[in-house]
Design an enzyme around this catalytic site. Structure first.
Site, PDB file in Angstrom:
ATOM      1  N   LYS A  31       0.997  -1.257  -0.067  1.00 28.14           N
ATOM      2  CA  LYS A  31      -0.102   0.013  -0.205  1.00 28.14           C
ATOM      3  C   LYS A  31       0.949   1.122  -0.004  1.00 28.14           C
ATOM      4  O   LYS A  31       0.585   2.421  -0.731  1.00 28.14           O
ATOM      5  CB  LYS A  31      -0.883  -0.035   1.071  1.00 28.14           C
ATOM      6  CG  LYS A  31      -0.441   0.466   2.663  1.00 28.14           C
ATOM      7  CD  LYS A  31      -1.441   0.263   3.545  1.00 28.14           C
ATOM      8  CE  LYS A  31      -1.004   0.734   4.975  1.00 28.14           C
ATOM      9  NZ  LYS A  31       0.023   1.808   5.104  1.00 28.14           N
ATOM     10  N   THR A  32       1.856   1.250   0.799  1.00 28.05           N
ATOM     11  CA  THR A  32       2.802   2.476   0.765  1.00 28.05           C
ATOM     12  C   THR A  32       3.285   2.737  -0.732  1.00 28.05           C
ATOM     13  O   THR A  32       3.424   3.855  -0.943  1.00 28.05           O
ATOM     14  CB  THR A  32       4.148   2.212   1.740  1.00 28.05           C
ATOM     15  OG1 THR A  32       3.530   1.660   2.912  1.00 28.05           O
ATOM     16  CG2 THR A  32       4.896   3.473   1.947  1.00 28.05           C
ATOM     17  N   ASP A 217      -3.707   8.066   4.477  1.00 28.45           N
ATOM     18  CA  ASP A 217      -3.165   6.428   4.666  1.00 28.45           C
ATOM     19  C   ASP A 217      -3.809   6.070   6.133  1.00 28.45           C
ATOM     20  O   ASP A 217      -4.200   6.920   6.912  1.00 28.45           O
ATOM     21  CB  ASP A 217      -1.713   6.702   4.709  1.00 28.45           C
ATOM     22  CG  ASP A 217      -1.215   5.167   4.840  1.00 28.45           C
ATOM     23  OD1 ASP A 217      -1.773   4.137   4.639  1.00 28.45           O
ATOM     24  OD2 ASP A 217       0.105   5.148   5.087  1.00 28.45           O
ATOM     25  N   GLU A 218      -3.901   4.728   6.413  1.00 27.88           N
ATOM     26  CA  GLU A 218      -4.380   4.140   7.538  1.00 27.88           C
ATOM     27  C   GLU A 218      -5.789   4.805   7.994  1.00 27.88           C
ATOM     28  O   GLU A 218      -5.729   5.105   9.110  1.00 27.88           O
ATOM     29  CB  GLU A 218      -3.277   4.495   8.735  1.00 27.88           C
ATOM     30  CG  GLU A 218      -1.935   3.806   8.277  1.00 27.88           C
ATOM     31  CD  GLU A 218      -1.733   2.188   8.423  1.00 27.88           C
ATOM     32  OE1 GLU A 218      -2.753   1.908   8.679  1.00 27.88           O
ATOM     33  OE2 GLU A 218      -0.491   1.728   8.571  1.00 27.88           O
ATOM     34  N   GLN A 248      -7.070  -4.473  10.026  1.00 25.91           N
ATOM     35  CA  GLN A 248      -6.088  -4.199  11.202  1.00 25.91           C
ATOM     36  C   GLN A 248      -6.304  -2.865  11.610  1.00 25.91           C
ATOM     37  O   GLN A 248      -5.440  -2.133  12.115  1.00 25.91           O
ATOM     38  CB  GLN A 248      -4.743  -3.887   9.889  1.00 25.91           C
ATOM     39  CG  GLN A 248      -4.237  -5.084   9.078  1.00 25.91           C
ATOM     40  CD  GLN A 248      -2.789  -4.772   8.431  1.00 25.91           C
ATOM     41  OE1 GLN A 248      -1.827  -4.501   8.992  1.00 25.91           O
ATOM     42  NE2 GLN A 248      -3.035  -4.520   7.185  1.00 25.91           N
ATOM     43  N   ARG A 587       2.528 -10.617  10.445  1.00 22.90           N
ATOM     44  CA  ARG A 587       3.805  -9.932  10.629  1.00 22.90           C
ATOM     45  C   ARG A 587       4.767 -10.886  10.227  1.00 22.90           C
ATOM     46  O   ARG A 587       6.035 -10.783  10.147  1.00 22.90           O
ATOM     47  CB  ARG A 587       4.166  -9.788  12.155  1.00 22.90           C
ATOM     48  CG  ARG A 587       3.391  -8.712  12.853  1.00 22.90           C
ATOM     49  CD  ARG A 587       3.105  -7.283  12.181  1.00 22.90           C
ATOM     50  NE  ARG A 587       2.057  -7.555  11.486  1.00 22.90           N
ATOM     51  CZ  ARG A 587       1.708  -6.626  10.264  1.00 22.90           C
ATOM     52  NH1 ARG A 587       2.594  -5.778  10.004  1.00 22.90           N
ATOM     53  NH2 ARG A 587       0.624  -6.675   9.711  1.00 22.90           N
TER      54      ARG A 587
END
Length: 691
Positions: A31-32, A217-218, A248, A587
């Site tokens: 996504k980044t 973002d987020e 998340q 993770r």
């Protein structure tokens, strides 16, 4: 622009520039990369003036990384783009419009500690006891209200108790004080721009014209104030692109509202939704486990992570006997990984609560495996634990000046530096310890407290003594009154210390304070490996968000621990726990190990918990479960309550040899040879037997 490195969905998300766009980006889906490429694409390909682009991230670190990436793509034009956190955007708006909100040009920004100082001052002016009206609790209440856009007048409508009435008054005085001092706090950086836009529609229009393209973002972590601010700015052109993952969203306790991302399509009916489901991080089996768990949440957007990576190893599942067996198993598996060539830095142990780190720390220490604890102090280095150990040392040895200096004013007893300085001079003059030099004042009350605890220590177990210290000193009460997340964690750590004492008593039978202090000194003298970056990482799952490791261990996967007991009665909280588990699983890149225990001593209480429901939600075909061997001894078999002793009985101890009981009760006081002297042992412990 070079876009060939993007997959089809990433390409679609980059090229879609007009109107509202919701990019649901799964863990490890790049996504980044999409977000930064999209910003560059707007400027380079769509010829949008960089000045008209606003990109919002949640942390200064993320904003800095995005700036660096875009600088490489755009060159100096990148500096014209507003890439910042919500709070930095707030500062920009306030600096450009300070007069309209009643501020002078040189207004200052208070951080959370500054805010706390103002609140303490107000409480003092109102003659309110900070032990009853905890300044941190009040600060957090005011902060929470501001982020929900509730000012002090509005807050008064919700006050339904004397305590809440006091908070309302403090809130009103707080608002007045910081306005008079030409200051704003961190929450105002979000609240005041919203007020500005409501009261000055013309100003809002100017910012809508400036920021024609907005990227966030987020988005799943936005609170009410952040949500409203973005909605107002994007209202005219609706060129708003939000990136996030409902699965998340794990910061509900901080005020984040996961419904913001769920409601995006209601807020913007013409929204284009793009799913980024291809994961570049993990093996197929790890993703299968993540998908199995998260699909049980009802409040989510349907998506399914997949990868072109190989299936990889199955997920190991180990059910240990108890928390020490769990720690030993994890340590042994870590050792195997290191021996097979894995870097220590590629290994992480994740847990739900800070207190769980302690057993893992001790196991790694004993085997000389270097580690770091992220987002928290080493267990024995935590302030509250050092305070508690200092109390124990002082009870054992009142001449211990270092321990006395540490706790004489913990919790605060109005014994200031001047008093301690005078006491020190008196002690030096008379050749006494500080304790012996105490004769009057508040310090004498403290000395009487220690004397009371010393007397009690002769008759009770170390675990009961710890409980008594927490109650009699006021340590427990102070943390309970604070009503903050930080205080809750500190109290959990203190309660967990009782697990150490209880375990020591059960396994050795010894209840002598000197033996216990010697035992913990061997593990509490921690070398922090400051210069070594190749260390195993221990951290809570909340701290792990955004990170990745080749090898991940998730411990304590039991009902009541993970999911946490506090979430059991609330469906929304339970769903957040499941999202937390999803974050933990994703993770892992290469191997994942899930561990729990049949029996666990936590916060000084032994409990037998069933395995976490999250494990039961996993298709068994993805798991590699092993058979657990019972430990060498069963703790329940170590003590026989039916055995009776009386003063004068001769006994043999497996370590200390022959002895004579000089006092009998629940605790036996036994005189051994001159080498060992008098030792206290639990009645009925299997380490002793009658001659």
């Amino acid at each position: 622009m070079e876009l060939q490195n993007l997959n089809d969905k990433q390409l679609e998300a980059t090229r879609q520039t007009e109107g509202p766009i919701l990019i649901l980006a799964g863990a490890g889906s790049g996504k980044t990369r999409v977000l930064t490429t999209k910003v560059a694409y707007l400027a380079l390909e769509k010829k949008i003036n960089p000045y008209n682009i606003l990109a919002i991230t949640f942390t200064n670190k993320a904003a800095k990384e995005m700036k660096e990436r875009i600088l490489k793509m755009l060159g100096k034009d990148a500096y014209k783009i507003q890439i910042s956190t919500f709070h930095s955007l707030g500062v920009l708006i306030l600096r450009e419009n300070y007069e309209k909100i009643g501020l002078n040009k040189n207004f200052t920004i208070l951080d959370s500690e500054d805010s706390l100082t103002v609140i303490k001052k107000i409480l003092k002016e109102m003659n309110l006891d900070p032990k009853v009206y905890n300044p941190k609790t009040i600060r957090n209440k005011i902060s929470g209200a501001k982020n929900e856009l509730i000012d002090s007048n509005e807050y008064s409508k919700f006050a339904n108790s004397d305590y809440e009435e006091i908070i309302t008054t403090v809130y009103q005085k707080y608002e007045h004080k910081i306005k008079n001092s030409n200051s704003v706090d961190f929450d105002d950086l979000l609240v005041l721009p919203i007020k500005l836009f409501k009261n000055h529609p013309k100003v809002l229009k100017e910012y809508q014209e400036r920021f024609k393209y907005i990227l966030v973002d987020e988005y799943q972590d936005t609170n009410e104030a952040q949500y409203i601010l973005i909605k107002m700015l994007s209202a005219k052109y609706k060129n708003i692109c939000v990136v996030g993952d409902i699965d998340q969203s794990i910061y509900g306790f901080r005020g984040a509202n996961y419904r913001n991302i769920l409601n995006f399509e209601k807020d913007y009916p013409k929204a284009k939704v793009i799913l980024l489901e291809e994961n570049y991080r993990s093996t197929g089996n790890i993703l299968n486990v993540a998908n199995d768990i998260i699909k049980n949440n009802k409040k989510r957007k349907e998506k399914n992570l997949w990868t072109k990576n190989e299936d990889g190893l199955k997920i190991k599942y180990h059910r240990a006997y108890d928390e020490q067996d769990e720690a030993h198993y994890v340590m042994y598996q870590i050792k195997k990984l290191i021996d097979s060539g894995a870097n220590k830095a590629s290994i992480a142990v994740l847990y739900r609560t800070n207190a769980q780190s302690r057993n893992i720390e001790e196991a790694l220490l004993r085997d000389n495996i270097p580690y770091k604890v992220v987002g928290s102090f080493y267990f024995y280095n935590r302030k509250e634990i050092k305070d508690l150990i200092s109390y124990l040392k002082l009870i054992y040895n009142p001449s211990d000046d270092v321990s006395l200096m540490r706790v004489i004013n913990v919790p605060k007893r109005q014994i200031g530096p001047k008093t301690i300085e005078n006491l020190s001079m008196k002690a030096v003059d008379k050749g006494l310890s500080l304790y012996e030099a105490i004769e009057s004042g508040k310090e004498l009350e403290f000395k009487k407290l220690i004397e009371k605890l010393r007397k009690a220590s002769e008759e009770i177990s170390i675990t009961d003594l710890v409980d008594l210290i927490l109650n009699e000193t006021g340590m427990r009460k102070e943390l309970l009154n604070e009503k903050t997340l930080e205080a809750e964690v500190r109290l959990e750590n203190l309660e967990e210390f009782k697990s150490i004492t209880k375990n020591f008593e059960e396994t050795t039978g010894i209840v002598s304070l000197d033996d216990f202090l010697l035992e913990i000194s061997l593990v509490s003298d921690i070398e922090e490996h400051r210069n070594n970056t190749d260390v195993v990482t221990l951290m809570t799952i909340h701290s792990a968000k955004g990170l990745e490791f080749d090898h991940v261990f998730i411990i304590g996967m039991e009902e009541g621990l993970f999911p946490h007991a506090n979430s059991m009665d609330y469906p929304d909280d339970l769903e957040e726990e499941r999202r937390l588990c999803y974050v933990a699983v994703t993770r892992a890149k290469k191997t994942l190990t899930l561990v729990n225990a049949k029996r666990r001593m936590l916060y000084g209480n032994a409990s037998i918990n069933p395995p976490s429901r999250f494990i039961e939600e996993i298709n068994p075909k993805y798991l590699d479960s092993d058979v657990t061997l019972e430990p060498k001894f069963n703790k329940e078999d170590m003590i026989d309550e039916s055995i009776t002793y009386k003063t004068g009985d001769k006994v043999i101890h497996e370590k200390y040899g022959e002895g004579i009981i000089i006092s009998a009760g629940d605790i036996l006081t036994i005189a051994f040879s001159q080498k060992y002297g008098i030792i206290k042992i639990m009645k009925g412990h299997k380490s002793i037997r009658k001659v």
